[in-house]
Design an enzyme around this catalytic site. Sequence first.
Site, mmCIF file in Angstrom:
data_model
loop_
_atom_site.group_PDB
_atom_site.id
_atom_site.type_symbol
_atom_site.label_atom_id
_atom_site.label_comp_id
_atom_site.label_asym_id
_atom_site.label_seq_id
_atom_site.Cartn_x
_atom_site.Cartn_y
_atom_site.Cartn_z
ATOM 1 N N TYR A 93 33.076 45.652 61.955
ATOM 2 C CA TYR A 93 32.471 46.290 60.761
ATOM 3 C C TYR A 93 30.972 46.210 61.000
ATOM 4 C CZ TYR A 93 31.909 46.654 55.552
ATOM 5 O OH TYR A 93 31.600 47.015 54.251
ATOM 6 N N HIS B 216 26.849 51.879 57.607
ATOM 7 C CA HIS B 216 28.166 52.015 56.976
ATOM 8 C C HIS B 216 28.383 50.918 55.938
ATOM 9 C CE1 HIS B 216 32.451 52.546 56.403
ATOM 10 N NE2 HIS B 216 32.700 51.333 56.867
ATOM 11 N N ARG C 92 29.690 48.278 45.162
ATOM 12 C CA ARG C 92 29.160 47.057 44.564
ATOM 13 C C ARG C 92 27.793 47.348 43.951
ATOM 14 N NH1 ARG C 92 32.005 45.072 49.197
ATOM 15 N NH2 ARG C 92 30.140 45.416 50.411
ATOM 16 N N GLU D 208 37.734 57.251 60.212
ATOM 17 C CA GLU D 208 36.542 56.448 60.482
ATOM 18 C C GLU D 208 36.165 56.677 61.936
ATOM 19 O OE1 GLU D 208 37.128 52.354 59.137
ATOM 20 O OE2 GLU D 208 36.522 52.970 57.121
ATOM 21 N N GLU E 192 34.801 55.738 65.136
ATOM 22 C CA GLU E 192 34.550 54.454 65.782
ATOM 23 C C GLU E 192 34.672 54.604 67.296
ATOM 24 O OE1 GLU E 192 36.707 51.147 64.145
ATOM 25 O OE2 GLU E 192 36.535 51.889 62.079
ATOM 26 N N GLN F 165 43.826 51.208 50.077
ATOM 27 C CA GLN F 165 42.911 50.129 50.456
ATOM 28 C C GLN F 165 42.301 49.454 49.229
ATOM 29 O OE1 GLN F 165 40.053 51.410 53.385
ATOM 30 N NE2 GLN F 165 38.889 49.509 53.339
ATOM 31 N N TYR G 22 43.235 45.357 49.016
ATOM 32 C CA TYR G 22 42.458 44.624 50.023
ATOM 33 C C TYR G 22 41.860 43.293 49.558
ATOM 34 C CZ TYR G 22 37.551 45.468 48.726
ATOM 35 O OH TYR G 22 36.336 45.448 48.125
ATOM 36 N N LYS H 215 45.555 50.895 56.586
ATOM 37 C CA LYS H 215 45.075 51.107 57.943
ATOM 38 C C LYS H 215 46.221 51.183 58.957
ATOM 39 C CE LYS H 215 40.497 50.295 57.253
ATOM 40 N NZ LYS H 215 39.380 51.112 57.750
ATOM 41 N N THR I 255 33.312 51.735 61.506
ATOM 42 C CA THR I 255 32.723 53.065 61.314
ATOM 43 C C THR I 255 31.270 53.073 61.759
ATOM 44 O OG1 THR I 255 34.126 53.260 59.387
ATOM 45 C CG2 THR I 255 32.357 54.886 59.610
#
Lengths: 414, 414
Positions: free
Chosen positions: A127, A132, A141, A198, A200, A239, A243, A252, A348
Amino acid sequence: MSSWIEIPTNSDFTLENIPFGIGSAGGNPRAATRIGDNVIDLDALQKAGLFAGLNLPEEIFNQPVLNDFIELEKPITNAVRARIQELFAANNGELRDDEALRVDALRSVSEVQMHMPVRIGDYTDFYSSREHATNVGTMFRDPNNALLPNWLHIPVGYHGRASSIVISGTPLHRPKGQTKADEAELPTFGPTRLLDFELEMAFVVGKSNALGTSVSVEEAESHIFGMVVFNDWSARDIQKWEYVPLGPFLAKNFGSSISPWIVTMEALAPFRSASPKQEPKVLSYLEMKKDHNFDINLEAIIETEGGASKTVSNSNFKHMYWSMAQQLAHHTVNGCNMNVGDMCASGTISGPTPDSYGSMLEITWRGSKPIAMPDGTERKFIQDGDSVIMKAYCEKNGKRVGFGEVRTKVLPAT
Amino acid sequence: MSSWIEIPTNSDFTLENIPFGIGSAGGNPRAATRIGDNVIDLDALQKAGLFAGLNLPEEIFNQPVLNDFIELEKPITNAVRARIQELFAANNGELRDDEALRVDALRSVSEVQMHMPVRIGDYTDFYSSREHATNVGTMFRDPNNALLPNWLHIPVGYHGRASSIVISGTPLHRPKGQTKADEAELPTFGPTRLLDFELEMAFVVGKSNALGTSVSVEEAESHIFGMVVFNDWSARDIQKWEYVPLGPFLAKNFGSSISPWIVTMEALAPFRSASPKQEPKVLSYLEMKKDHNFDINLEAIIETEGGASKTVSNSNFKHMYWSMAQQLAHHTVNGCNMNVGDMCASGTISGPTPDSYGSMLEITWRGSKPIAMPDGTERKFIQDGDSVIMKAYCEKNGKRVGFGEVRTKVLPAT
């Protein structure tokens, strides 16, 4: 480097590249490389004696995965790569002038089906893109406090599902699962409404470490065989509900998609770049003494069932805040053992601007800014029938080394 | 069932059990079962023709893992188990009266080294004990709102590391990692100070499902080969700093320990029990039409380097709120593919009373109620040199089927 076989302009598969993969063209899947639009059967080259002198084990390329080849370690695998470059160099006649072998060993890429290049033991997803993590933190948040307290100290990662990693071209069904609307009292069950990609990349472990031992940052790249493009498919509504507190799971593990050719760290070496400045200072086991990032251009494309296609992201691997070397050092600092063929994805990879964000969640900002497709339709997330294509390449001083693509079509829920 | 070989009183390994494992006694590791204190070489029995009529593949037991055997599926593996019960029944002379074969095939358990019974593809850890989740929620969040909103709707689980699952008897080093004290501004690096066990059980997948397909609750047990005792080692201080938002990672993946014998679902069938009442009602894909829980007594013991030993937990698998059938149905409801040999652990199995809690975190309530050891020392968490031993058995109507133990010694950090 020029070759006696045609390498189209802007091909990802130059003589500087020489990636490794597993292909089949009627016969059994086995090890191959690619130059231009040709797939080259390495087993055929070995059986013709063209790797004599390298002391390779017999049948090392005649296997359905590359694990045993990779386990030979870099002095050997690099010698194989160098020998392939030599064989295809413009002035080398060993293979060029052997028509029977050439016909046997070289196939057009259109004739070859690619397969999973390695048997993946364990898969970890990091992560590691600050942009991201900041975007996600801002949306879900606090925009003024978007990064969690541990993020600048730890290359945050979590375990993923290895069994559902599939090769480019494998379609995936829209997953079903539990979701709960904010205003609802109870969850409901059904197909995800927020299917996302995502963007990646992932590295393939090339050298094992035993349980109880660690790999330092500066040793880490010698434990990495190479990289692929990685689409970490995600169901955002599943998710969100599942999560907390143990992380993403069914959101996922219904599927992740990889590009078929593993581009070696040696091919990527000329494209080494600095990481973003790490402030606050990281703990000493994560300190880097040299550059461990790579300048790799990334693109994500949505293609509708009708063929309307749009690039929705142009990002770059160099944006990664945490390098692969730091990820691997962190992963093993507690003694966790890694095995050859294990895969670690980056998380990501978002850049600083909206056109470089690496997921639909960020690109459409939770669906509030839909994308206009060329056929007049809109996309907030991915629809049934859509294909998502991701591409990656490096380019510098006229030299190009690329990954080709990972392409996945989404089928309706079963 | 009585046997012609001695089965000590209270042995876990009665003729009703017949578990499967991988053992070696000088030679190559291969498939075995255990009766009483004898380990029985199944390859030797096959080569002597005692499985003739079952149409087993040649050399099916002469392998370092049980995966290929388990892939034969239950009609075959159950027939093997029934045939072993027949061979060892009191009135059967086929093996009893063949001294040469008996000497070759039977070894005292003290002579045999046990190995990992399966090659684990993927490993998942669930979080299915309501008492454990409530205790953790009470300690770290809100005693009046201890369970998170999703907990009663979802058998919460997350992916773990398969590579670091080790067999009973394998010592583990105390892991190092990042931790941050609440009052500190920055994290520090060093050995964990809060090393803990988690008393769990795990099931071994016995039948694969393809990507994109699901396994229903009522089918699920036919996809489970059997169970082992599972110690999910945890570093609480590392976990606390790393786990938000993507879940535990380095706090867990330095090692997990399993008991060596896989006890089959068929051996466990007589000990089936009801699950706790599930209220609110679960979604229909999680509904159970019959009892899918099992009455399995569990014990956790701490043994100091000096040999002082104390039972610190007596729990029971029947306390599990979510059954294995529900866990597997949930895991695959999004199309996630499971492979033979995959392992799913239960999560810490805590009972309703403090003497049945399944981790030191709960037993000592974050260290506030230390345990007095018989040598006069105290334990808040696990110390270097300690061994943790977990045992499990079923008993009903005078019949006993058990798992033996998983034993792990903790070595100092490297």
